[in-house]
Design a protein around this motif. Sequence first.
Motif, PDB file in Angstrom:
ATOM      1  N   UNK A   1      10.150  -1.646   2.798  1.00  0.00           N
ATOM      2  CA  UNK A   1      11.290  -2.516   3.105  1.00  0.00           C
ATOM      3  C   UNK A   1      10.976  -3.990   2.860  1.00  0.00           C
ATOM      4  N   UNK A   2       9.674  -4.327   2.755  1.00  0.00           N
ATOM      5  CA  UNK A   2       9.280  -5.729   2.559  1.00  0.00           C
ATOM      6  C   UNK A   2       9.500  -6.186   1.128  1.00  0.00           C
ATOM      7  N   UNK A   3       9.479  -5.252   0.182  1.00  0.00           N
ATOM      8  CA  UNK A   3       9.622  -5.622  -1.233  1.00  0.00           C
ATOM      9  C   UNK A   3      10.081  -4.382  -1.998  1.00  0.00           C
ATOM     10  N   UNK A   4      11.122  -4.527  -2.769  1.00  0.00           N
ATOM     11  CA  UNK A   4      11.703  -3.383  -3.492  1.00  0.00           C
ATOM     12  C   UNK A   4      10.734  -2.810  -4.520  1.00  0.00           C
ATOM     13  N   UNK A   5       9.715  -3.572  -4.875  1.00  0.00           N
ATOM     14  CA  UNK A   5       8.767  -3.094  -5.881  1.00  0.00           C
ATOM     15  C   UNK A   5       7.703  -2.160  -5.303  1.00  0.00           C
ATOM     16  N   UNK A   6       7.629  -2.030  -3.987  1.00  0.00           N
ATOM     17  CA  UNK A   6       6.652  -1.145  -3.357  1.00  0.00           C
ATOM     18  C   UNK A   6       7.052   0.306  -3.591  1.00  0.00           C
ATOM     19  N   UNK A   7       6.094   1.122  -3.967  1.00  0.00           N
ATOM     20  CA  UNK A   7       6.340   2.550  -4.172  1.00  0.00           C
ATOM     21  C   UNK A   7       5.978   3.320  -2.904  1.00  0.00           C
ATOM     22  N   UNK A   8       6.633   4.447  -2.664  1.00  0.00           N
ATOM     23  CA  UNK A   8       6.312   5.221  -1.455  1.00  0.00           C
ATOM     24  C   UNK A   8       4.905   5.799  -1.518  1.00  0.00           C
ATOM     25  N   UNK A   9       4.202   5.752  -0.396  1.00  0.00           N
ATOM     26  CA  UNK A   9       2.849   6.308  -0.312  1.00  0.00           C
ATOM     27  C   UNK A   9       2.937   7.772   0.101  1.00  0.00           C
TER      28      UNK A   9
END
Length: 430
Positions: free
Chosen positions: A309-317
């Motif tokens: 939620x902090x950055x749209x570029x983060x991928x799910x772990x």
Amino acid sequence: MSAPLKAIDGNADLAALMTDLAAKARAAARVLALAPPEQKNRALAAIERAIRANAPAILAANAEDVAEARAGGMTSAFVDRLTLTQTRVDGMADGVATVREIIDPVGAVTESWQRPNGMTIERVRVPLGVIGVIFESRPNVAADAGVLCLKSGNAVILRGGSDSFRSCRAIHDCLVQGLREAGLPEAAITLVPTRDRAAVGLMLTGLNGGIDVIVPRGGKSLVARVEAEARVPVFAHLEGVNHIYVDASARLDMAKSVVLNAKMRRPGVCGAVETLLIDRNAAATKLKPLVELLIDAGCEVRGDDIVQSADARVKPASDEDWTTEYEDAIISAKIVDSLDAAIAHIQNHGSHHTDAIVTEDAAAAQRFLNEVDSAIVLHNASTQFADGGEFGFGAEIGIATGKFHARGPVGAEQLTSFKYRVHGTGQTRP
């Protein structure tokens, strides 16, 4: 520079070659064990000079290895571990100089006491004997292992990875030159002269008592094989699933500096951080800046729901991410409820290699340093300091994550055992 390789036809010839190498190394170990510190230091000084003088040849050999690796489709992280530069060659030579200056561990009396019957007992450091070092892509291991074993009075048999074959031969030439100039047996530092993978299996047998200890330096599959097959003791050098926990009291500027260095200085080394843990009470002010910093630096971030939620570029772990040593510009990130939760996560998912806390809370730092069961624990410092050179050892043969004999950076002192010397005046036991 290098002598021609011996022709090796089939495993029978390879076995004969390896047995011969081990026998010569065993004889050299007996000489080294008694060599005075001054003679070993002369060899180290000559090795340092040889590395500096032959840097062009080392770099040319390495360029061939790197070109072959790139043509074979190796990852950028792998190529980085394989690549030597003038700076890295200078660093090798500097490491040799540091090893030369450290106190010789052989013969050091670590304890001494007198018994009621008048006998004096001393515990004295002695070499291990012949050490087999099996490593993969990093050619500098040849220099590090060679000089550390020399300083500690051990002979060493080096089996480098096929990808760094030319580089290791060029470095080995410098090591042998130093031994020769000091009048020490050239077999004291032996490089296995073949890419045949069967040589690894033969080393793991101990070569008829020719090898006393095996040290693996490489990926998880290599270490797993060594631990499963070795018939001699092994210094366990497991993967570096390393963590940084950012506590609620951490200074943001420090956290950013430490985390970025720990991940991106050299993502492929074993001291690189792989998982970032952020205290829930720090998330509002520190999560977004840290995630943005990493992504903008070219690092892929894989996170839990809050991190995403902090950055749209983060991928799910995924569950697998929490136990993965990426050896690349990738990091997993997670929000934890407390210091207790951070310690529990590290215990459950880490590899007991290197873990760090960033905090201004002295009590939290002390708890982390005391309770995290890893070979190296740091407070307010990058995990990339997990290195024997940074510890003042000059070099390292690896980072031992086991608990027997050696733990953490394995330097010259850790490559010794001990024996007891007992001085009497004719005492007999009643």
